[in-house]
Scaffold this motif. Structure first.
Motif, PDB file in Angstrom:
ATOM      1  N   SER A  37      -5.754 -21.939 -10.668  1.00  0.00           N
ATOM      2  CA  SER A  37      -4.371 -21.466 -10.483  1.00  0.00           C
ATOM      3  C   SER A  37      -3.693 -22.421  -9.508  1.00  0.00           C
ATOM      4  CB  SER A  37      -4.415 -20.038  -9.930  1.00  0.00           C
ATOM      5  OG  SER A  37      -3.122 -19.582  -9.678  1.00  0.00           O
ATOM      6  N   THR A  38      -3.499 -23.659  -9.946  1.00  0.00           N
ATOM      7  CA  THR A  38      -2.987 -24.709  -9.067  1.00  0.00           C
ATOM      8  C   THR A  38      -1.491 -24.907  -9.309  1.00  0.00           C
ATOM      9  OG1 THR A  38      -3.387 -26.358 -10.754  1.00  0.00           O
ATOM     10  CG2 THR A  38      -5.187 -25.958  -9.220  1.00  0.00           C
ATOM     11  N   ASP A  39      -0.871 -25.746  -8.458  1.00  0.00           N
ATOM     12  CA  ASP A  39       0.544 -26.075  -8.656  1.00  0.00           C
ATOM     13  C   ASP A  39       0.754 -26.667 -10.044  1.00  0.00           C
ATOM     14  OD1 ASP A  39       1.359 -25.185  -6.283  1.00  0.00           O
ATOM     15  OD2 ASP A  39       1.492 -27.155  -5.312  1.00  0.00           O
ATOM     16  N   THR A  40      -0.179 -27.523 -10.455  1.00  0.00           N
ATOM     17  CA  THR A  40      -0.030 -28.181 -11.756  1.00  0.00           C
ATOM     18  C   THR A  40      -0.098 -27.163 -12.889  1.00  0.00           C
ATOM     19  OG1 THR A  40      -1.318 -29.909 -10.736  1.00  0.00           O
ATOM     20  CG2 THR A  40      -0.910 -30.145 -13.072  1.00  0.00           C
ATOM     21  N   LYS A  42       0.702 -24.055 -12.766  1.00  0.00           N
ATOM     22  CA  LYS A  42       1.954 -23.273 -12.775  1.00  0.00           C
ATOM     23  C   LYS A  42       3.104 -24.112 -13.331  1.00  0.00           C
ATOM     24  CE  LYS A  42       0.057 -20.843  -8.973  1.00  0.00           C
ATOM     25  NZ  LYS A  42      -0.089 -20.955  -7.527  1.00  0.00           N
ATOM     26  N   GLN A  43       3.137 -25.394 -12.952  1.00  0.00           N
ATOM     27  CA  GLN A  43       4.194 -26.277 -13.502  1.00  0.00           C
ATOM     28  C   GLN A  43       4.094 -26.376 -15.023  1.00  0.00           C
ATOM     29  OE1 GLN A  43       3.726 -30.042 -11.483  1.00  0.00           O
ATOM     30  NE2 GLN A  43       4.340 -29.120  -9.541  1.00  0.00           N
ATOM     31  N   ARG A  70       8.189 -20.293 -11.121  1.00  0.00           N
ATOM     32  CA  ARG A  70       6.814 -20.382 -10.580  1.00  0.00           C
ATOM     33  C   ARG A  70       6.227 -19.021 -10.253  1.00  0.00           C
ATOM     34  NH1 ARG A  70       4.002 -24.232  -7.702  1.00  0.00           N
ATOM     35  NH2 ARG A  70       3.531 -22.499  -6.320  1.00  0.00           N
ATOM     36  N   GLU A  74       2.758 -17.527 -11.568  1.00  0.00           N
ATOM     37  CA  GLU A  74       1.719 -17.019 -10.665  1.00  0.00           C
ATOM     38  C   GLU A  74       1.336 -15.589 -11.057  1.00  0.00           C
ATOM     39  OE1 GLU A  74       2.302 -18.662  -6.846  1.00  0.00           O
ATOM     40  OE2 GLU A  74       1.741 -16.744  -5.945  1.00  0.00           O
TER      41      GLU A  74
END
Ligand SMILES: CC(C)(COP(=O)(O)OP(=O)(O)OC[C@H]1O[C@@H](n2cnc3c(N)ncnc32)[C@H](O)[C@@H]1OP(=O)(O)O)[C@@H](O)C(=O)NCCC(=O)NCCS
Length: 188
Positions: A37-40, A42-43, A70, A74
């Motif tokens: 569940s990383t920034d990438t 989510k992007q 975002r 999440e």
């Protein structure tokens, strides 16, 4: 322990799905606690879910016209983990050869006699959904599901094409909350 009344999965589940017609290797993966569940991640979800074709079909009404952001991504990932944790609903992501999330597919309940499935895929990765649904049917059968079904808006020809290629049978119109969908059933 396995029981006849509830599905028996062994997450994490990972399986290769070939994209049509170029046979590129995509990965179908359970979005359980081990799923990043990383920034990438989510992007990737935000980018795909705001594509106009996908957004209009799935999210515009649900989000009252606000963008898929975002926080929504999440929430989706934590809702997916909760389903696996409780053995109650089962969300999978499809990753491109570059590791981007380009599609999701889920089994919405633990009802072995008939659970609904739902899915979307990015316009940039068309050609994976038929093979993804076929892979999901095999995974579901092994987990103990006996029937799956899909509810599709009558004007959604692309989705009707997916279930038809996967040998779901048309089962007429179904009205839920005042909205009519075509229902398609499949015995596993
Ligand atoms: C519905 C949706 C998932 C379909 O995705 P898709 O990429 O068009 O589906 P597929 O990968 O199965 O098919 C794409 C093409 O590849 C072909 N194809 C794919 N797999 C194939 C296979 N195994 N054998 C033969 N042809 C195949 C199809 O015939 C289709 O060709 P066409 O465009 O000429 O008709 C996508 O349009 C979408 O996400 N839409 C918005 C969300 C949505 O509607 N979700 C469903 C709600 S019920």
């Amino acid at each position: 322990m396995n029981s006849q009344n509830s599905p028996h999965f062994n997450p994490p589940i990972q399986q290769t799905v070939l994209r049509y017609p170029d046979n590129q290797h995509y990965q179908l993966r359970s979005a359980d606690a081990s799923f990043p569940s990383t920034d990438t991640t989510k992007q990737d979800l935000v980018a795909a879910c705001n594509e106009p074709f996908l957004y209009d079909r799935i999210f515009r009404e649900r989000l009252q016209g606000k963008p898929y952001d975002r926080d929504r991504a999440e929430y989706f990932l934590s809702w997916a983990r909760e389903g696996w944790r409780n053995n109650a609903w089962f969300v999978f992501a499809v990753l491109s050869p570059e590791g981007k999330i380009v599609a999701t597919i889920d089994i919405k309940t633990d009802q072995l006699e008939g659970a609904e499935i739902g899915y979307w895929c990015s316009e940039k990765s068309t050609g994976i959904m038929t093979n993804t649904v076929l892979a999901l049917c095999n995974i579901a059968r092994e987990a103990g599901f006996r029937h799956l079904y899909a509810r599709i808006a009558p004007d959604n020809a692309r989705s009707i094409g997916v279930v038809s290629r996967c040998n779901f049978s048309p089962a007429g119109l179904e009205t839920r909350n005042g909205v009519q969908h075509l229902r398609f059933n499949k015995s596993l």
